[in-house]
Design an enzyme around this catalytic site. Sequence first.
Site: not given
Length: 707
Positions: A496-497, A500, A503
Amino acid sequence: MKKTSLILFALAVGLSSCGDQANEKRTSENMNEEFSDNPLVMVSELPYLAPDFTQIKNEHFEPAIMEGIRVKRAHIEKIIDQEEEPTFENTLVALEKSGEQLSRAANVFYALTGAHTNDTLQALNQKLAPLFSELNDEIYLNSALFERIKKLHDQKATLSLDAESEKLLEEYYKDFVVAGANLSTEEKEKLKEINSNLASLTAEFGKTLLAATNEGALIITDKKELEGLSESTLASLKTEDGAYRIPILNTTQQPLLSSLSNRATRQKVFENAWNRTSGEKNNTEDLVMKLATLRLEKAQLLGFETYADWSLQKTMIKNKDNVRNFFDGLIPAAIEKAQEESKMIEEMMHADGIKGDLEPWDWNYYAEKVRKAKYDLDENEIKPYFEMMSVLENGVFYAAEKLYGITFKKRDDIPVYHEDVLVYEVFEEDGSELGLFYADFYSRESKRGGAWMSNFVDQSHLFGTKPVIYNVCNYPKPADGEPTLLSFDNAITMFHEFGHALHGFFANQKYPSLSGTAVARDFVEFPSQLNESWATEPEVLNNYALHYQTGKVIPTELLDKIQAAGTFNQGYGLTENLASSNIDFAWHTISSQGEITDVKTFEKTMLNKYGLDKVHAVKPRYSSSYFAHVFSGGYAAGYYSYLWTEMLHHDAYQWFKENGGMTRENGQHYRDMVLSVGNTLDYDAMYKDWSGRAPEIAPMIKARGLN
């Protein structure tokens, strides 16, 4: 979670990375020579302008930040005082450049206050919060500056701007209006006072919560009370005096509750978490009420009925009615599923000889027993296949290489702020440099709870900077010499992290305020949640889920069990999330102060109103008094965004499956159309341009097993 707690700072600074890529010392044009030996003022000589933590000390922060504020003000005054008519270059580009020096210090400061703080930094954070608020207001409530931007906005059809520049103009104009630029002089002064108070209270909440969480740790002296825990876990909990310290993490439920067989110990752990901020010491309830009241006052001063009405202006979901409808479409199915799960889990508890009602501290323990009985799946059987470094390098990095062609090289020569932090250099498929990645995975008392991503340096073509990004998690650190074996949920958190981080790494913007993750909070969690999907792709899982002792790939039958159990306990997970999301929304949709009595009553009444208390053993993931996202972070009226972006995530994953799955071509298409776009397009248009359709909720309902 993308770290968004620095909203005031981000607005005041105007950008969060700075400098050029030349590795030579230089000073800002307005900088006093007395700061020439301050590593937070000078441009770093390290690769990618990475902070030099061998030189940075506590005493450098305050003078560097105060000097940065002075320089920022000087730049703003220069923009306002110039005699030339406003142009895009002399106003908006100048604004983008104005926060260069300040961001250099502030980015590092806020990284450490979250991940490795101390008394000095905490005290400075309290001092700086109102100063950043004041600086923010000086900019966004400045009539002369707004007049220049408004003139450009009125003339935008004649300016012949490229698409990104036009979006920058539009965003600045909206930001000024949202911040209160159209208020009267008297109203602006009142707003400045409110903003200053909010900044101080927010910082105080964060500081108090960290102390409460640390002091909420449970000390056990009798090893028998910890039956069910592995020897390696016990070793990691053991203190120098021979006792055992169970730390309290950010959430209501605690990881060890799934393993502790002693019911009394489970109850103590749960109650320490649930009541961490309810005693006389470290009580945050008064802060919660003050923050909610002040936010309402701010919103109404700005012409809105509630804080949510004001806060949702630039989001993908757009307004509070859409949020309410989104919740109402999920709550009945979530409650029904949680009730089914509750009966099943309570039956297991009774079969174990425990009479009476299922309690919150029982759920995870007996859910694990049900999972094992129904799916023959045991968390302790899974963990040996999820060794932390293998998850990172053979899982997270491998998936990124398959989809995007990027590669990673460990760097031991880049200074870090704590010995546990790892650094990797990231390269494009053609071997060109992409950026630096810092991984800080272990929990410690100097780190706040949760997991997040942020930048030391943002990507920007204007400044010629490449991204320097960090991920922070809170995995229990094992005893010396022991492997770090993650739960499946913790492995998912790492994916998940890093979503980011991708991105941020793939940002391709000229202007830093539009770059990478500088998007609405109900869009920013989409790339991170989609990246979770690759954790269970067979090709990826078989590459990283290797037994830490034998090196054997996770057996097919165990993988099948994990996938079969994927919808188990989803009613619980969704209900605890919806409970917290509705708590947040309730605090920020009050329209009068009279709606607040006290924190516990307000929360209890709201949960009852929407039926979110029907399953006694399911408590909110975060209760009001320790809801850091909302009261010390940037998610006020926005915690719904995790569920909203989950909907986007499952719909997007469905697109991948329909178009050939985890291919290099699909990864590039997603990178080009979403990950590299930053905040340069309308979110709905961006999503439709990429997928060819509007997102649908059906894939989320199916993935949750609610249909």
